[in-house]
Design a protein around this motif. Sequence first.
Motif, short mmCIF file in Angstrom:
data_model
loop_
_atom_site.label_atom_id
_atom_site.label_comp_id
_atom_site.label_asym_id
_atom_site.label_seq_id
_atom_site.Cartn_x
_atom_site.Cartn_y
_atom_site.Cartn_z
N ALA A 223 0.87 -1.19 0.00
CA ALA A 223 0.00 0.00 0.00
C ALA A 223 0.90 1.23 0.00
O ALA A 223 1.87 1.30 0.77
CB ALA A 223 -0.87 -0.01 1.24
N LEU A 224 0.59 2.19 -0.87
CA LEU A 224 1.36 3.45 -0.91
C LEU A 224 0.63 4.48 -0.06
O LEU A 224 -0.52 4.82 -0.34
CB LEU A 224 1.49 3.96 -2.35
CG LEU A 224 2.32 3.12 -3.30
CD1 LEU A 224 2.49 3.84 -4.64
CD2 LEU A 224 3.70 2.81 -2.72
N LEU A 225 1.31 4.98 0.95
CA LEU A 225 0.67 5.94 1.86
C LEU A 225 0.92 7.39 1.43
O LEU A 225 0.39 8.31 2.04
CB LEU A 225 1.18 5.74 3.30
CG LEU A 225 0.96 4.35 3.90
CD1 LEU A 225 1.39 4.35 5.36
CD2 LEU A 225 -0.48 3.90 3.78
N GLY A 226 1.75 7.61 0.41
CA GLY A 226 1.99 8.97 -0.09
C GLY A 226 3.20 9.62 0.56
O GLY A 226 4.15 8.93 0.94
N ILE A 227 3.13 10.95 0.66
CA ILE A 227 4.28 11.74 1.16
C ILE A 227 3.87 12.48 2.42
O ILE A 227 2.85 13.19 2.43
CB ILE A 227 4.73 12.78 0.10
CG1 ILE A 227 5.14 12.08 -1.20
CG2 ILE A 227 5.87 13.64 0.64
CD1 ILE A 227 5.32 13.04 -2.37
N ALA A 228 4.66 12.32 3.46
CA ALA A 228 4.44 13.10 4.69
C ALA A 228 5.45 14.24 4.70
O ALA A 228 6.62 14.05 4.36
CB ALA A 228 4.63 12.22 5.92
N ARG A 229 4.97 15.42 5.04
CA ARG A 229 5.87 16.59 5.14
C ARG A 229 6.76 16.44 6.38
O ARG A 229 6.47 15.68 7.30
CB ARG A 229 5.05 17.88 5.26
CG ARG A 229 4.08 18.10 4.13
CD ARG A 229 4.77 18.50 2.85
NE ARG A 229 4.10 17.88 1.70
CZ ARG A 229 4.67 17.62 0.53
NH1 ARG A 229 5.94 17.89 0.31
NH2 ARG A 229 4.00 17.07 -0.44
N ASP A 230 7.85 17.24 6.41
CA ASP A 230 8.75 17.21 7.57
C ASP A 230 8.13 18.03 8.70
O ASP A 230 8.61 19.11 9.06
CB ASP A 230 10.13 17.77 7.18
CG ASP A 230 10.87 16.84 6.24
OD1 ASP A 230 10.80 15.62 6.43
OD2 ASP A 230 11.50 17.34 5.29
N ASP A 231 7.06 17.50 9.23
CA ASP A 231 6.32 18.18 10.29
C ASP A 231 5.88 17.10 11.27
O ASP A 231 5.22 16.15 10.88
CB ASP A 231 5.10 18.88 9.65
CG ASP A 231 4.09 19.29 10.69
OD1 ASP A 231 4.37 20.23 11.44
OD2 ASP A 231 3.02 18.61 10.78
N PRO A 232 6.29 17.24 12.53
CA PRO A 232 6.05 16.14 13.47
C PRO A 232 4.59 15.73 13.58
O PRO A 232 4.30 14.53 13.70
CB PRO A 232 6.55 16.69 14.81
CG PRO A 232 7.40 17.86 14.48
CD PRO A 232 6.98 18.38 13.15
N VAL A 233 3.67 16.70 13.49
CA VAL A 233 2.25 16.35 13.67
C VAL A 233 1.75 15.56 12.46
O VAL A 233 1.14 14.49 12.60
CB VAL A 233 1.40 17.64 13.87
CG1 VAL A 233 -0.08 17.28 13.99
CG2 VAL A 233 1.88 18.38 15.11
N GLU A 234 2.07 16.07 11.25
CA GLU A 234 1.64 15.35 10.04
C GLU A 234 2.30 13.97 9.97
O GLU A 234 1.66 12.97 9.64
CB GLU A 234 1.98 16.18 8.79
CG GLU A 234 1.50 15.49 7.51
CD GLU A 234 1.67 16.34 6.26
OE1 GLU A 234 1.55 17.58 6.34
OE2 GLU A 234 1.93 15.75 5.20
#
Length: 436
Positions: A223-234
């Motif tokens: 499963a591809l979950l995409g891209i998470a930004r360099d932000d602890p909450v995201e």
Amino acid sequence: MEYLTVRNAQQLILDAVSMPATDQKRVENVSIEHALGRVLAEDVRANRDIPPYDVSAMDGYAVRSADLANIPATLKVIEDIRAGDMPDKIVQASQCARIMTGAPVPDGADAVIRVEETAELTENRVQINCSVKPANDIRARGESMLTGEVALAAGTEITPGVIGILATVKCAQVQVYRQPRVAILSTGDELEDIDDPIDPNKIPNANSYALMAQVQALGIKPALLGIARDDPVELEEYLQRGLKFDVLLVSGGTSVGVHDYVRPTIETLGVQMKFWRVAMKPGHPMAFGVLQRNKDTQGREHRIKQQNASSNAFVFGLPGNPVSSMVCFEQFVAPALRGMMGCTRLNRRTITARLTGNVKHRAGRAEFIRVTLSKDEECYQATPTGAQGSGMLLSMAKADGLMVVPSNSDGLAAGEQVAVQLLDGTAFQNDVGFQE
Ligand code: AMP
Ligand code: MG
């Protein structure tokens, strides 16, 4: 934290992912149409003798070998037996039966003479031109498999040949090990995804897709979950989703930069990091952690007694550099996934090749150099695929294998022998490769 060797890191991972063989949660039934590439979780036994009776290996005549002491000999043809027929008559002295490949050998006969060694005189008289020993061209009952015998042992990887055996023993459904569920997450503010418009300030997300393909090449659909930004909450949100899978691959953000939040965030979610540095090039930083699901938040054993290791989640923090990510997948993720699939062969096949040029190396860590392979009559030759920067993904795209420079090497000279791990796509070659 110390730098681990590649081997120690790999062993630590394999120890963590290994599960008790008796764990029923690990197995499922699949139909024969979907069994290719899976691993048998049960012994498969023959349910009849194969062949089920003595059969002819040739088109010809079923004879009594004693009748052929003096040749040529003339025999009376008492019946025709085709594959699928059962013989009606017993072959007596100076008699024979016309028989087709795969047909049952009649009682009385003890050998088959191929048609090429005979001359038909009339409809029911044949001249036999050679003598033979008993059992000639007969496939004996049970010579392939005997009833009750283990034809395929648990742990067998299911290849097309194995599928043929499953069909032979009429296993339309087969018990196999369950495949791990794998999720892939890329991290980084600089990344744009494959469907996003081109932004000159961004970097295309190669890793999610290269990792996807590496997982697919093992027969697993990730499963591809995409891209998470360099932000602890995201990042935490994405990681939480990923930890619902058996295996989470996170690319990027595992280093020691101020925006590398993957390790600290994943630790707050209860994942115990086992290591995050390996003495390899390309590769470090490479992290591995385990989420033990059946421990409660205080870390105490859950009341449910059944220790079920398969409910743990395993996290691989792969380096962001695309080549590093792929090389680390090969060394650490692929063996772990294969182990979880029930395979016993966990490592890429290695071959010995001769190096075509000099290779510089500074001792201290193992290096994996992308090479193409060629072959002469004597051996394989390995040639690096051009520039080897860890961001230069073309070096990987062109590669047949990963050549290993040992960590204690001070460099290799042309002509030296090296070990090369074969990559996907190397099972086929241009030439036929053998003399007939
Ligand atoms: P990081 O490990 O996050 O410091 O990333 C190291 C390098 O890899 C940086 O140059 C990133 O831009 C690059 N990188 C990280 N993730 C990806 C990705 N998914 N696809 C391609 N390059 C990436
Ligand atoms: Mg990053």
